[in-house]
Design a protein around this motif. Structure first.
Motif, PDB file in Angstrom:
ATOM      1  N   PRO A  30       0.812  -1.224   0.000  1.00 25.56           N
ATOM      2  CA  PRO A  30       0.000   0.000   0.000  1.00 25.56           C
ATOM      3  C   PRO A  30       0.843   1.271   0.000  1.00 25.56           C
ATOM      4  CG  PRO A  30      -0.589  -1.454   1.840  1.00 25.56           C
ATOM      5  CD  PRO A  30       0.609  -2.035   1.170  1.00 25.56           C
ATOM      6  N   ASP A  31       0.417   2.262  -0.770  1.00 26.09           N
ATOM      7  CA  ASP A  31       1.113   3.549  -0.798  1.00 26.09           C
ATOM      8  C   ASP A  31       1.049   4.198   0.582  1.00 26.09           C
ATOM      9  OD1 ASP A  31       1.681   3.318  -3.479  1.00 26.09           O
ATOM     10  OD2 ASP A  31      -0.136   4.371  -4.108  1.00 26.09           O
ATOM     11  N   GLY A  32       2.173   4.724   1.003  1.00 26.28           N
ATOM     12  CA  GLY A  32       2.220   5.411   2.280  1.00 26.28           C
ATOM     13  C   GLY A  32       2.305   4.489   3.483  1.00 26.28           C
ATOM     14  N   ALA A  33       2.200   3.194   3.268  1.00 22.26           N
ATOM     15  CA  ALA A  33       2.287   2.251   4.384  1.00 22.26           C
ATOM     16  C   ALA A  33       3.736   1.821   4.559  1.00 22.26           C
ATOM     17  CB  ALA A  33       1.405   1.039   4.121  1.00 22.26           C
ATOM     18  N   ASP A  34       4.042   1.361   5.741  1.00 20.66           N
ATOM     19  CA  ASP A  34       5.385   0.879   6.021  1.00 20.66           C
ATOM     20  C   ASP A  34       5.407  -0.631   5.811  1.00 20.66           C
ATOM     21  OD1 ASP A  34       8.024   0.831   6.812  1.00 20.66           O
ATOM     22  OD2 ASP A  34       7.529   0.627   8.932  1.00 20.66           O
ATOM     23  N   GLY A  35       5.948  -1.074   4.704  1.00 20.16           N
ATOM     24  CA  GLY A  35       6.057  -2.509   4.460  1.00 20.16           C
ATOM     25  C   GLY A  35       4.983  -3.043   3.537  1.00 20.16           C
ATOM     26  N   TYR A  36       4.611  -4.278   3.785  1.00 21.60           N
ATOM     27  CA  TYR A  36       3.693  -5.010   2.921  1.00 21.60           C
ATOM     28  C   TYR A  36       2.421  -5.366   3.675  1.00 21.60           C
ATOM     29  CZ  TYR A  36       7.874  -5.348   0.133  1.00 21.60           C
ATOM     30  OH  TYR A  36       8.973  -5.027  -0.607  1.00 21.60           O
ATOM     31  N   ALA A  37       1.396  -5.654   2.918  1.00 21.57           N
ATOM     32  CA  ALA A  37       0.129  -6.069   3.515  1.00 21.57           C
ATOM     33  C   ALA A  37       0.349  -7.374   4.289  1.00 21.57           C
ATOM     34  CB  ALA A  37      -0.911  -6.275   2.426  1.00 21.57           C
ATOM     35  N   GLU A  38      -0.462  -7.567   5.299  1.00 17.25           N
ATOM     36  CA  GLU A  38      -0.338  -8.762   6.138  1.00 17.25           C
ATOM     37  C   GLU A  38      -0.466 -10.041   5.314  1.00 17.25           C
ATOM     38  OE1 GLU A  38      -2.126 -10.390  10.361  1.00 17.25           O
ATOM     39  OE2 GLU A  38      -3.414  -9.169   9.092  1.00 17.25           O
ATOM     40  N   TRP A  39      -1.381 -10.058   4.355  1.00 18.14           N
ATOM     41  CA  TRP A  39      -1.574 -11.272   3.565  1.00 18.14           C
ATOM     42  C   TRP A  39      -0.342 -11.592   2.720  1.00 18.14           C
ATOM     43  CZ3 TRP A  39      -1.292 -11.281  -1.690  1.00 18.14           C
ATOM     44  CH2 TRP A  39      -1.514 -10.096  -2.370  1.00 18.14           C
ATOM     45  N   VAL A  40       0.358 -10.554   2.242  1.00 18.20           N
ATOM     46  CA  VAL A  40       1.575 -10.774   1.461  1.00 18.20           C
ATOM     47  C   VAL A  40       2.663 -11.369   2.341  1.00 18.20           C
ATOM     48  CG1 VAL A  40       3.439  -9.647   0.177  1.00 18.20           C
ATOM     49  CG2 VAL A  40       1.084  -8.963  -0.199  1.00 18.20           C
ATOM     50  N   GLN A  41       2.818 -10.849   3.537  1.00 19.56           N
ATOM     51  CA  GLN A  41       3.830 -11.367   4.453  1.00 19.56           C
ATOM     52  C   GLN A  41       3.577 -12.842   4.751  1.00 19.56           C
ATOM     53  OE1 GLN A  41       4.097  -8.841   7.920  1.00 19.56           O
ATOM     54  NE2 GLN A  41       4.080  -7.006   6.667  1.00 19.56           N
ATOM     55  N   ILE A  42       2.334 -13.178   5.049  1.00 23.57           N
ATOM     56  CA  ILE A  42       1.988 -14.573   5.354  1.00 23.57           C
ATOM     57  C   ILE A  42       2.216 -15.454   4.130  1.00 23.57           C
ATOM     58  CG2 ILE A  42       0.094 -16.132   5.948  1.00 23.57           C
ATOM     59  CD1 ILE A  42      -1.051 -13.757   7.622  1.00 23.57           C
ATOM     60  N   ALA A  43       1.755 -15.003   2.976  1.00 17.06           N
ATOM     61  CA  ALA A  43       1.885 -15.798   1.755  1.00 17.06           C
ATOM     62  C   ALA A  43       3.344 -16.057   1.409  1.00 17.06           C
ATOM     63  CB  ALA A  43       1.175 -15.102   0.605  1.00 17.06           C
ATOM     64  N   LEU A  44       4.189 -15.053   1.538  1.00 16.19           N
ATOM     65  CA  LEU A  44       5.600 -15.228   1.205  1.00 16.19           C
ATOM     66  C   LEU A  44       6.312 -16.143   2.199  1.00 16.19           C
ATOM     67  CD1 LEU A  44       6.533 -11.630   0.028  1.00 16.19           C
ATOM     68  CD2 LEU A  44       6.308 -13.690  -1.371  1.00 16.19           C
ATOM     69  N   ILE A  45       5.932 -16.065   3.440  1.00 17.73           N
ATOM     70  CA  ILE A  45       6.519 -16.983   4.432  1.00 17.73           C
ATOM     71  C   ILE A  45       6.098 -18.414   4.134  1.00 17.73           C
ATOM     72  CG2 ILE A  45       6.474 -17.658   6.866  1.00 17.73           C
ATOM     73  CD1 ILE A  45       6.405 -14.588   7.482  1.00 17.73           C
ATOM     74  N   LEU A  46       4.830 -18.621   3.820  1.00 13.90           N
ATOM     75  CA  LEU A  46       4.363 -19.959   3.445  1.00 13.90           C
ATOM     76  C   LEU A  46       5.114 -20.472   2.223  1.00 13.90           C
ATOM     77  CD1 LEU A  46       0.495 -19.522   3.820  1.00 13.90           C
ATOM     78  CD2 LEU A  46       1.985 -20.919   5.269  1.00 13.90           C
ATOM     79  N   TYR A  47       5.276 -19.607   1.250  1.00 17.50           N
ATOM     80  CA  TYR A  47       5.966 -19.976   0.014  1.00 17.50           C
ATOM     81  C   TYR A  47       7.415 -20.377   0.301  1.00 17.50           C
ATOM     82  CZ  TYR A  47       6.791 -19.775  -5.035  1.00 17.50           C
ATOM     83  OH  TYR A  47       7.078 -20.089  -6.336  1.00 17.50           O
TER      84      TYR A  47
END
Length: 83
Positions: free
Chosen positions: A28-45
């Motif tokens: 998201p623009d202006g947010a610090d980092g990545y969306a929660e779902w992206v973090q979870i998905a990448l860790i699972l991957y």
């Protein structure tokens, strides 16, 4: 083993199913980092691929089709995977 892109879709769908707001953009623009779902998905991957944190970053940067599944243009820094 399933294809890498199919695995990415499975991780993405599973992660989106388990967060409060699955419609948040990946970075998201202006947010610090990545969306929660992206973090979870990448860790699972990463876990499914059995790769180290640094290997995962390099691996994803070589696969634009998989990054597109997660809505990303480039892989997050490897330190993003240790959350």
């Amino acid at each position: 083993m399933v294809s890498l892109r199919r695995l990415a879709w499975m991780c993405r769908d599973l992660a989106k199913h388990h967060v409060d707001d699955p419609d948040v953009p990946a970075a998201p623009d202006g947010a610090d980092g990545y969306a929660e779902w992206v973090q979870i998905a990448l860790i699972l991957y990463r876990v499914e691929l059995e790769k180290s944190l640094r290997e995962t970053e390099d691996y994803l940067n070589e696969m634009p089709g998989v990054l597109a599944v997660f809505g990303l243009d480039e892989a997050p820094h490897y330190s993003s995977f240790c959350r």
